[in-house]
Design an enzyme around this catalytic site. Structure first.
Site, PDB file in Angstrom:
ATOM      1  N   GLU A 331      56.980  81.599  97.476  1.00 54.73           N
ATOM      2  CA  GLU A 331      56.279  81.571  98.754  1.00 54.73           C
ATOM      3  C   GLU A 331      57.056  82.345  99.811  1.00 54.73           C
ATOM      4  O   GLU A 331      58.231  82.068 100.060  1.00 54.73           O
ATOM      5  CB  GLU A 331      56.118  80.133  99.260  1.00 54.73           C
ATOM      6  CG  GLU A 331      55.207  79.254  98.443  1.00 54.73           C
ATOM      7  CD  GLU A 331      55.078  77.857  99.031  1.00 54.73           C
ATOM      8  OE1 GLU A 331      54.175  77.130  98.607  1.00 54.73           O
ATOM      9  OE2 GLU A 331      55.887  77.488  99.927  1.00 54.73           O
ATOM     10  N   CYS A 332      56.416  83.305 100.432  1.00 53.91           N
ATOM     11  CA  CYS A 332      56.942  84.004 101.607  1.00 53.91           C
ATOM     12  C   CYS A 332      58.368  84.512 101.365  1.00 53.91           C
ATOM     13  O   CYS A 332      58.573  85.448 100.617  1.00 53.91           O
ATOM     14  CB  CYS A 332      56.862  83.100 102.830  1.00 53.91           C
ATOM     15  SG  CYS A 332      56.912  84.010 104.397  1.00 53.91           S
TER      16      CYS A 332
END
Length: 453
Positions: A331-332
Protein backbone atom coordinates in the site's frame (compact mmCIF):
# COMPACT_ATOMS: atom_id res chain seq x y z
CA UNK A 1 -28.49 -8.48 22.24
CA UNK A 2 -26.34 -6.75 24.89
CA UNK A 3 -27.48 -3.76 26.93
CA UNK A 4 -26.56 -0.12 26.18
CA UNK A 5 -23.35 1.10 27.82
CA UNK A 6 -23.31 4.55 29.42
CA UNK A 7 -20.08 6.55 29.54
CA UNK A 8 -18.88 10.15 29.48
CA UNK A 9 -17.82 11.10 25.96
CA UNK A 10 -16.68 14.20 24.08
CA UNK A 11 -15.91 14.98 20.44
CA UNK A 12 -13.03 17.46 20.07
CA UNK A 13 -13.70 19.51 16.95
CA UNK A 14 -12.65 22.83 15.39
CA UNK A 15 -13.77 25.28 12.72
CA UNK A 16 -10.84 24.24 10.49
CA UNK A 17 -7.65 22.20 10.38
CA UNK A 18 -4.66 23.59 12.24
CA UNK A 19 -6.62 24.93 15.23
CA UNK A 20 -4.93 22.59 17.72
CA UNK A 21 -7.57 19.91 18.25
CA UNK A 22 -5.01 17.06 18.29
CA UNK A 23 -3.00 18.81 20.99
CA UNK A 24 -6.15 19.40 23.04
CA UNK A 25 -7.43 15.84 22.57
CA UNK A 26 -4.03 14.48 23.64
CA UNK A 27 -3.82 16.87 26.60
CA UNK A 28 -7.32 15.94 27.73
CA UNK A 29 -6.56 12.22 27.44
CA UNK A 30 -3.25 12.58 29.23
CA UNK A 31 -4.74 14.67 32.05
CA UNK A 32 -7.54 12.26 32.85
CA UNK A 33 -5.27 9.23 32.45
CA UNK A 34 -2.93 10.75 35.02
CA UNK A 35 -5.91 11.10 37.36
CA UNK A 36 -6.33 7.34 37.22
CA UNK A 37 -9.31 7.32 34.85
CA UNK A 38 -9.66 4.79 32.07
CA UNK A 39 -9.61 6.78 28.84
CA UNK A 40 -10.26 5.49 25.35
CA UNK A 41 -9.65 7.71 22.32
CA UNK A 42 -10.90 7.45 18.75
CA UNK A 43 -9.96 9.38 15.62
CA UNK A 44 -12.62 10.55 13.19
CA UNK A 45 -11.78 9.74 9.57
CA UNK A 46 -8.86 7.96 7.90
CA UNK A 47 -5.75 9.07 9.78
CA UNK A 48 -2.59 7.12 10.63
CA UNK A 49 -0.55 9.79 12.40
CA UNK A 50 -2.72 11.44 15.06
CA UNK A 51 -3.54 8.02 16.59
CA UNK A 52 0.16 7.50 17.46
CA UNK A 53 -0.01 10.54 19.77
CA UNK A 54 -3.51 9.79 21.05
CA UNK A 55 -2.48 6.23 21.94
CA UNK A 56 0.59 7.48 23.81
CA UNK A 57 -1.54 9.99 25.72
CA UNK A 58 -4.22 7.48 26.72
CA UNK A 59 -2.17 4.30 27.02
CA UNK A 60 -4.68 2.39 24.89
CA UNK A 61 -5.11 1.50 21.19
CA UNK A 62 -6.83 4.12 19.04
CA UNK A 63 -9.30 3.16 16.35
CA UNK A 64 -10.82 5.15 13.51
CA UNK A 65 -14.50 6.10 13.28
CA UNK A 66 -15.91 7.00 9.87
CA UNK A 67 -19.55 6.59 8.87
CA UNK A 68 -18.53 5.69 5.31
CA UNK A 69 -15.14 3.96 5.47
CA UNK A 70 -15.64 1.95 8.66
CA UNK A 71 -19.44 2.08 8.56
CA UNK A 72 -22.04 2.93 11.19
CA UNK A 73 -22.28 -0.62 12.57
CA UNK A 74 -18.50 -0.78 13.07
CA UNK A 75 -18.49 2.64 14.79
CA UNK A 76 -21.38 1.65 17.01
CA UNK A 77 -19.75 -1.64 17.98
CA UNK A 78 -16.39 -0.03 18.85
CA UNK A 79 -17.98 2.78 20.88
CA UNK A 80 -20.24 0.38 22.75
CA UNK A 81 -17.33 -1.93 23.59
CA UNK A 82 -15.09 0.95 24.72
CA UNK A 83 -17.88 2.47 26.83
CA UNK A 84 -18.09 -0.75 28.84
CA UNK A 85 -14.41 -0.48 29.75
CA UNK A 86 -13.74 3.27 30.13
CA UNK A 87 -14.57 6.27 32.29
CA UNK A 88 -14.18 8.73 29.41
CA UNK A 89 -14.29 8.42 25.62
CA UNK A 90 -12.61 11.12 23.52
CA UNK A 91 -13.17 11.34 19.77
CA UNK A 92 -10.89 13.67 17.83
CA UNK A 93 -12.64 15.19 14.82
CA UNK A 94 -11.23 15.70 11.35
CA UNK A 95 -10.73 18.99 9.46
CA UNK A 96 -13.49 21.47 10.35
CA UNK A 97 -16.58 20.34 12.27
CA UNK A 98 -18.82 20.35 9.18
CA UNK A 99 -16.17 19.51 6.55
CA UNK A 100 -16.37 16.34 4.50
CA UNK A 101 -19.10 13.84 3.81
CA UNK A 102 -19.51 12.32 6.29
CA UNK A 103 -18.26 15.01 8.66
CA UNK A 104 -17.30 15.02 12.32
CA UNK A 105 -20.66 16.70 12.98
CA UNK A 106 -22.42 13.78 11.28
CA UNK A 107 -20.66 11.38 13.63
CA UNK A 108 -21.41 13.52 16.68
CA UNK A 109 -25.08 13.74 15.80
CA UNK A 110 -25.41 10.06 14.97
CA UNK A 111 -24.09 9.02 18.40
CA UNK A 112 -25.22 12.04 20.47
CA UNK A 113 -21.62 13.05 21.26
CA UNK A 114 -21.22 16.44 23.00
CA UNK A 115 -19.01 18.72 20.88
CA UNK A 116 -16.06 20.62 22.31
CA UNK A 117 -14.88 23.26 19.81
CA UNK A 118 -11.21 24.23 19.85
CA UNK A 119 -10.72 27.65 18.27
CA UNK A 120 -7.40 29.30 17.45
CA UNK A 121 -8.18 32.71 18.98
CA UNK A 122 -4.75 34.23 18.41
CA UNK A 123 -6.04 36.87 15.98
CA UNK A 124 -9.56 37.57 17.26
CA UNK A 125 -11.54 38.97 20.16
CA UNK A 126 -15.31 39.54 19.89
CA UNK A 127 -15.54 37.43 16.74
CA UNK A 128 -14.66 34.43 18.92
CA UNK A 129 -18.20 34.53 20.33
CA UNK A 130 -19.77 34.80 16.90
CA UNK A 131 -17.77 31.84 15.64
CA UNK A 132 -18.69 29.74 18.66
CA UNK A 133 -22.36 30.65 18.26
CA UNK A 134 -22.29 29.72 14.59
CA UNK A 135 -20.64 26.37 15.25
CA UNK A 136 -23.20 25.58 17.93
CA UNK A 137 -26.31 26.51 15.95
CA UNK A 138 -25.33 25.89 12.33
CA UNK A 139 -27.04 22.50 12.54
CA UNK A 140 -30.06 21.83 14.69
CA UNK A 141 -29.87 19.00 17.19
CA UNK A 142 -26.10 19.05 17.69
CA UNK A 143 -25.22 18.45 21.34
CA UNK A 144 -22.90 21.21 22.54
CA UNK A 145 -20.32 20.98 25.35
CA UNK A 146 -18.62 24.34 24.91
CA UNK A 147 -15.60 26.08 23.43
CA UNK A 148 -11.90 26.21 24.34
CA UNK A 149 -9.77 29.13 23.18
CA UNK A 150 -6.33 28.13 21.92
CA UNK A 151 -3.15 30.18 21.43
CA UNK A 152 -4.38 32.99 23.67
CA UNK A 153 -2.03 35.95 24.27
CA UNK A 154 -2.70 36.38 27.98
CA UNK A 155 -5.29 36.75 30.73
CA UNK A 156 -6.70 40.02 29.37
CA UNK A 157 -7.13 38.42 25.95
CA UNK A 158 -8.83 35.43 27.59
CA UNK A 159 -11.24 37.76 29.42
CA UNK A 160 -12.20 39.40 26.12
CA UNK A 161 -12.84 36.03 24.50
CA UNK A 162 -14.91 34.76 27.42
CA UNK A 163 -17.00 37.96 27.45
CA UNK A 164 -17.84 37.51 23.76
CA UNK A 165 -19.81 34.30 24.40
CA UNK A 166 -23.60 34.47 24.56
CA UNK A 167 -23.64 31.60 27.07
CA UNK A 168 -20.97 31.99 29.79
CA UNK A 169 -21.37 28.32 30.73
CA UNK A 170 -19.98 27.37 27.32
CA UNK A 171 -16.55 28.81 28.21
CA UNK A 172 -14.29 25.82 28.90
CA UNK A 173 -11.08 27.78 29.30
CA UNK A 174 -8.03 28.98 27.42
CA UNK A 175 -4.66 27.56 26.40
CA UNK A 176 -2.02 30.26 26.29
CA UNK A 177 0.17 30.70 23.26
CA UNK A 178 3.17 28.43 23.72
CA UNK A 179 5.20 27.05 20.78
CA UNK A 180 6.46 24.26 23.06
CA UNK A 181 2.96 22.74 23.06
CA UNK A 182 2.89 22.28 19.27
CA UNK A 183 3.32 18.70 18.11
CA UNK A 184 6.02 18.34 15.40
CA UNK A 185 4.86 17.97 11.79
CA UNK A 186 6.11 17.02 8.33
CA UNK A 187 4.60 16.69 4.85
CA UNK A 188 1.95 14.02 5.56
CA UNK A 189 0.95 15.33 9.00
CA UNK A 190 2.30 14.91 12.52
CA UNK A 191 5.65 13.25 13.06
CA UNK A 192 5.12 9.78 14.51
CA UNK A 193 5.30 9.97 18.30
CA UNK A 194 7.84 7.14 18.57
CA UNK A 195 10.32 9.23 16.54
CA UNK A 196 10.14 12.18 18.96
CA UNK A 197 12.48 11.72 21.93
CA UNK A 198 10.48 13.98 24.26
CA UNK A 199 7.00 12.91 23.08
CA UNK A 200 5.66 12.08 26.54
CA UNK A 201 7.14 15.25 28.01
CA UNK A 202 5.31 17.25 25.35
CA UNK A 203 2.05 15.53 26.22
CA UNK A 204 2.57 16.15 29.93
CA UNK A 205 3.27 19.82 29.23
CA UNK A 206 0.07 20.07 27.19
CA UNK A 207 -1.89 18.37 29.99
CA UNK A 208 -0.38 20.75 32.54
CA UNK A 209 -1.38 23.70 30.35
CA UNK A 210 -5.01 22.61 30.70
CA UNK A 211 -4.77 22.95 34.48
CA UNK A 212 -7.29 25.46 35.78
CA UNK A 213 -9.70 25.05 32.88
CA UNK A 214 -13.13 23.50 33.29
CA UNK A 215 -11.81 20.47 31.42
CA UNK A 216 -9.47 19.57 34.29
CA UNK A 217 -11.67 20.62 37.19
CA UNK A 218 -14.25 17.93 36.55
CA UNK A 219 -14.64 15.14 39.06
CA UNK A 220 -16.00 11.77 38.05
CA UNK A 221 -19.53 12.99 38.84
CA UNK A 222 -19.03 16.20 36.81
CA UNK A 223 -18.12 14.14 33.76
CA UNK A 224 -21.65 12.78 33.72
CA UNK A 225 -22.83 15.98 32.03
CA UNK A 226 -21.17 14.41 28.98
CA UNK A 227 -22.70 10.98 29.54
CA UNK A 228 -23.82 9.14 26.41
CA UNK A 229 -25.76 5.90 26.18
CA UNK A 230 -24.10 3.78 23.50
CA UNK A 231 -26.34 1.17 21.96
CA UNK A 232 -24.80 -2.09 20.71
CA UNK A 233 -24.71 -2.66 16.98
CA UNK A 234 -27.84 -4.46 15.80
CA UNK A 235 -25.78 -6.85 13.70
CA UNK A 236 -22.08 -6.30 14.21
CA UNK A 237 -20.12 -7.48 11.21
CA UNK A 238 -17.95 -10.44 12.19
CA UNK A 239 -14.33 -10.37 10.98
CA UNK A 240 -14.89 -13.75 9.39
CA UNK A 241 -17.90 -15.77 8.40
CA UNK A 242 -17.76 -18.61 10.89
CA UNK A 243 -14.47 -20.27 10.02
CA UNK A 244 -11.09 -18.53 10.10
CA UNK A 245 -9.91 -18.65 6.47
CA UNK A 246 -6.36 -17.53 7.34
CA UNK A 247 -5.89 -20.04 10.15
CA UNK A 248 -2.34 -21.41 9.86
CA UNK A 249 -1.23 -18.45 7.73
CA UNK A 250 1.63 -16.26 8.92
CA UNK A 251 1.44 -12.68 7.64
CA UNK A 252 4.66 -10.67 7.92
CA UNK A 253 3.97 -6.95 8.34
CA UNK A 254 6.62 -4.30 7.71
CA UNK A 255 6.70 -1.91 10.66
CA UNK A 256 9.33 0.74 11.38
CA UNK A 257 9.95 4.44 10.78
CA UNK A 258 9.61 3.95 7.02
CA UNK A 259 6.42 1.85 7.16
CA UNK A 260 4.18 3.06 9.98
CA UNK A 261 0.77 3.70 8.39
CA UNK A 262 -1.01 0.77 10.01
CA UNK A 263 -4.56 0.78 11.32
CA UNK A 264 -4.68 -1.12 14.61
CA UNK A 265 -8.02 -2.49 13.41
CA UNK A 266 -6.33 -3.98 10.33
CA UNK A 267 -4.01 -6.04 12.50
CA UNK A 268 -6.96 -7.13 14.63
CA UNK A 269 -8.86 -8.12 11.49
CA UNK A 270 -5.99 -10.33 10.28
CA UNK A 271 -5.83 -12.01 13.68
CA UNK A 272 -9.59 -12.51 13.78
CA UNK A 273 -9.32 -14.20 10.37
CA UNK A 274 -6.93 -16.68 12.00
CA UNK A 275 -3.64 -15.26 10.77
CA UNK A 276 -0.51 -15.13 12.89
CA UNK A 277 0.95 -11.62 12.54
CA UNK A 278 4.72 -11.13 12.76
CA UNK A 279 6.58 -7.87 12.25
CA UNK A 280 9.83 -7.03 10.49
CA UNK A 281 11.78 -3.87 9.78
CA UNK A 282 12.90 -3.17 6.20
CA UNK A 283 15.30 -0.62 7.70
CA UNK A 284 16.97 -3.00 10.14
CA UNK A 285 16.30 -6.63 9.17
CA UNK A 286 18.48 -8.31 6.57
CA UNK A 287 16.01 -11.11 5.85
CA UNK A 288 12.30 -11.62 5.50
CA UNK A 289 10.83 -13.66 8.39
CA UNK A 290 9.41 -17.08 7.68
CA UNK A 291 5.90 -16.33 6.43
CA UNK A 292 3.12 -17.18 4.01
CA UNK A 293 2.17 -13.62 3.04
CA UNK A 294 3.58 -10.10 3.32
CA UNK A 295 1.93 -6.75 3.95
CA UNK A 296 3.95 -3.64 3.10
CA UNK A 297 1.90 -0.74 4.53
CA UNK A 298 2.37 2.94 3.81
CA UNK A 299 4.74 5.30 5.50
CA UNK A 300 7.79 7.39 4.63
CA UNK A 301 10.08 5.39 2.32
CA UNK A 302 11.10 8.69 0.69
CA UNK A 303 12.79 9.73 3.96
CA UNK A 304 14.77 6.47 4.09
CA UNK A 305 15.27 5.71 0.39
CA UNK A 306 19.05 5.33 0.54
CA UNK A 307 18.96 2.99 3.54
CA UNK A 308 16.17 0.89 2.01
CA UNK A 309 18.08 0.57 -1.25
CA UNK A 310 21.06 -0.93 0.61
CA UNK A 311 18.97 -3.74 2.10
CA UNK A 312 19.62 -6.17 -0.73
CA UNK A 313 19.09 -9.21 1.48
CA UNK A 314 15.51 -8.27 2.29
CA UNK A 315 14.90 -7.30 -1.34
CA UNK A 316 16.09 -10.72 -2.52
CA UNK A 317 14.03 -12.47 0.14
CA UNK A 318 10.93 -10.65 -1.01
CA UNK A 319 11.63 -11.57 -4.64
CA UNK A 320 12.02 -15.23 -3.66
CA UNK A 321 8.77 -14.99 -1.70
CA UNK A 322 6.91 -13.83 -4.82
CA UNK A 323 8.65 -16.44 -6.99
CA UNK A 324 7.02 -19.05 -4.74
CA UNK A 325 3.59 -17.51 -5.53
CA UNK A 326 3.23 -16.23 -1.98
CA UNK A 327 1.10 -13.07 -1.80
CA UNK A 328 2.34 -9.54 -1.18
CA UNK A 329 -0.04 -6.63 -0.57
CA UNK A 330 1.75 -3.27 -0.88
CA UNK A 331 0.00 0.00 0.00
CA UNK A 332 1.25 3.46 -0.99
CA UNK A 333 4.70 3.74 0.65
CA UNK A 334 4.91 -0.04 0.63
CA UNK A 335 4.41 0.08 -3.12
CA UNK A 336 6.84 2.96 -3.69
CA UNK A 337 9.89 1.02 -2.46
CA UNK A 338 9.15 -1.82 -4.91
CA UNK A 339 9.84 0.23 -8.04
CA UNK A 340 13.20 0.75 -9.76
CA UNK A 341 13.76 4.32 -8.65
CA UNK A 342 12.48 6.96 -6.25
CA UNK A 343 13.07 10.65 -6.97
CA UNK A 344 12.88 12.93 -3.93
CA UNK A 345 11.28 16.37 -4.06
CA UNK A 346 14.83 17.79 -4.13
CA UNK A 347 15.51 15.91 -7.38
CA UNK A 348 17.77 13.22 -5.94
CA UNK A 349 17.32 9.78 -7.52
CA UNK A 350 17.65 6.64 -5.43
CA UNK A 351 17.59 3.09 -6.70
CA UNK A 352 14.95 1.04 -4.87
CA UNK A 353 14.17 -2.68 -4.84
CA UNK A 354 13.28 -3.06 -8.51
CA UNK A 355 10.57 -5.68 -8.06
CA UNK A 356 8.30 -3.51 -10.21
CA UNK A 357 9.43 -1.54 -13.29
CA UNK A 358 9.12 2.20 -13.13
CA UNK A 359 9.83 5.36 -11.17
CA UNK A 360 8.25 7.13 -8.21
CA UNK A 361 8.60 10.92 -8.12
CA UNK A 362 7.86 13.02 -5.06
CA UNK A 363 5.83 16.19 -5.61
CA UNK A 364 5.69 19.47 -3.70
CA UNK A 365 1.91 19.24 -3.41
CA UNK A 366 -0.60 16.53 -2.70
CA UNK A 367 -1.15 14.23 -5.66
CA UNK A 368 -4.31 12.60 -4.31
CA UNK A 369 -6.51 12.74 -1.22
CA UNK A 370 -9.87 11.32 -0.24
CA UNK A 371 -12.03 8.24 0.34
CA UNK A 372 -11.73 5.44 -2.21
CA UNK A 373 -13.14 1.96 -2.77
CA UNK A 374 -11.56 -0.97 -4.59
CA UNK A 375 -13.33 -3.90 -6.19
CA UNK A 376 -10.92 -6.83 -6.30
CA UNK A 377 -11.78 -10.44 -7.09
CA UNK A 378 -15.42 -9.43 -7.01
CA UNK A 379 -15.15 -8.03 -3.46
CA UNK A 380 -15.34 -4.36 -2.43
CA UNK A 381 -12.87 -2.87 0.03
CA UNK A 382 -13.23 0.63 1.42
CA UNK A 383 -10.37 2.91 2.32
CA UNK A 384 -8.69 6.10 1.23
CA UNK A 385 -5.77 7.64 -0.64
CA UNK A 386 -3.29 10.28 0.54
CA UNK A 387 0.09 10.77 -1.16
CA UNK A 388 2.57 13.31 -2.46
CA UNK A 389 4.15 11.18 -5.20
CA UNK A 390 3.33 10.02 -8.71
CA UNK A 391 4.12 6.73 -10.41
CA UNK A 392 5.36 6.17 -13.97
CA UNK A 393 5.41 2.49 -15.00
CA UNK A 394 4.90 0.33 -18.09
CA UNK A 395 2.86 -2.11 -16.00
CA UNK A 396 -0.70 -2.66 -17.12
CA UNK A 397 -3.35 -1.42 -14.71
CA UNK A 398 -5.46 -4.32 -13.56
CA UNK A 399 -8.22 -2.08 -12.16
CA UNK A 400 -8.71 1.25 -10.43
CA UNK A 401 -10.34 2.49 -7.28
CA UNK A 402 -13.35 4.80 -7.37
CA UNK A 403 -14.74 7.52 -5.16
CA UNK A 404 -17.77 6.75 -2.99
CA UNK A 405 -21.03 6.85 -4.92
CA UNK A 406 -19.35 6.31 -8.29
CA UNK A 407 -20.22 2.62 -8.63
CA UNK A 408 -22.48 3.14 -11.67
CA UNK A 409 -20.18 5.58 -13.45
CA UNK A 410 -16.76 5.11 -11.85
CA UNK A 411 -14.30 7.98 -11.91
CA UNK A 412 -10.75 6.75 -12.42
CA UNK A 413 -8.91 6.53 -9.12
CA UNK A 414 -5.76 4.76 -7.95
CA UNK A 415 -4.27 2.03 -10.11
CA UNK A 416 -3.90 -1.54 -8.89
CA UNK A 417 -0.79 -3.22 -10.31
CA UNK A 418 0.05 -6.93 -10.35
CA UNK A 419 3.28 -8.81 -10.91
CA UNK A 420 2.94 -12.49 -10.12
CA UNK A 421 1.50 -12.79 -6.63
CA UNK A 422 2.40 -9.18 -5.82
CA UNK A 423 -0.39 -6.60 -5.74
CA UNK A 424 0.33 -2.92 -5.22
CA UNK A 425 -1.59 0.35 -5.13
CA UNK A 426 -1.62 3.81 -3.58
CA UNK A 427 -4.92 2.71 -2.01
CA UNK A 428 -4.97 2.26 1.80
CA UNK A 429 -7.53 -0.42 2.70
CA UNK A 430 -9.67 -0.60 5.83
CA UNK A 431 -9.61 -4.38 6.26
CA UNK A 432 -12.71 -4.60 8.46
CA UNK A 433 -14.84 -3.19 5.62
CA UNK A 434 -14.67 -6.61 3.94
CA UNK A 435 -12.77 -9.35 5.81
CA UNK A 436 -13.63 -11.84 3.06
CA UNK A 437 -11.74 -9.70 0.54
CA UNK A 438 -8.79 -9.45 2.93
CA UNK A 439 -8.71 -13.23 3.38
CA UNK A 440 -8.50 -13.60 -0.40
CA UNK A 441 -5.82 -10.90 -0.58
CA UNK A 442 -3.48 -12.80 1.75
CA UNK A 443 -4.34 -16.34 0.65
CA UNK A 444 -1.83 -18.14 -1.54
CA UNK A 445 -2.70 -17.98 -5.22
CA UNK A 446 -1.52 -20.17 -8.09
CA UNK A 447 -1.38 -19.54 -11.77
CA UNK A 448 -0.63 -15.83 -11.37
CA UNK A 449 0.93 -14.18 -14.35
CA UNK A 450 4.04 -12.03 -14.38
CA UNK A 451 7.48 -12.51 -12.90
CA UNK A 452 9.56 -10.83 -10.27
CA UNK A 453 13.29 -11.38 -10.21
Amino acid sequence: MSEPARCAAILVAAPASGQGKTTVACALARWHTRQGRRVRVFKCGPDFLDPHWLALASGAPVHQLDLWMTGEADCRQRLHQAAQQADLLIVEGVMGLFDGAPSAADLAQRFDLPVLAVVDASAMAGTFGALALGLQHYRAGLRWAGVLANRVAGERHADMLRASLREPAHWLGALMRNPALALPERHLGLTVASEVDDAMARLDAAADALAGTTLTQMSGADLQRWAVSFEPAASAAAPATGAQPLLGTTVAVARDAAFCFIYAANLECLQALGAKVVFFSPLADAALPDCDAVWLPGGYPELHAEQLARNQGLRDGLAAHVAQHKPVWAECGGMMVLFDQLVTKDGETHAQWGLLPGRITMQQRLAALGPQQLVIDGQLLRGHTFHYSTCATPLAVRTRTARPGCEAAPVAGEALYEAGSLRASYFHAWFASNPQAVAALFARRTGTGGTVS
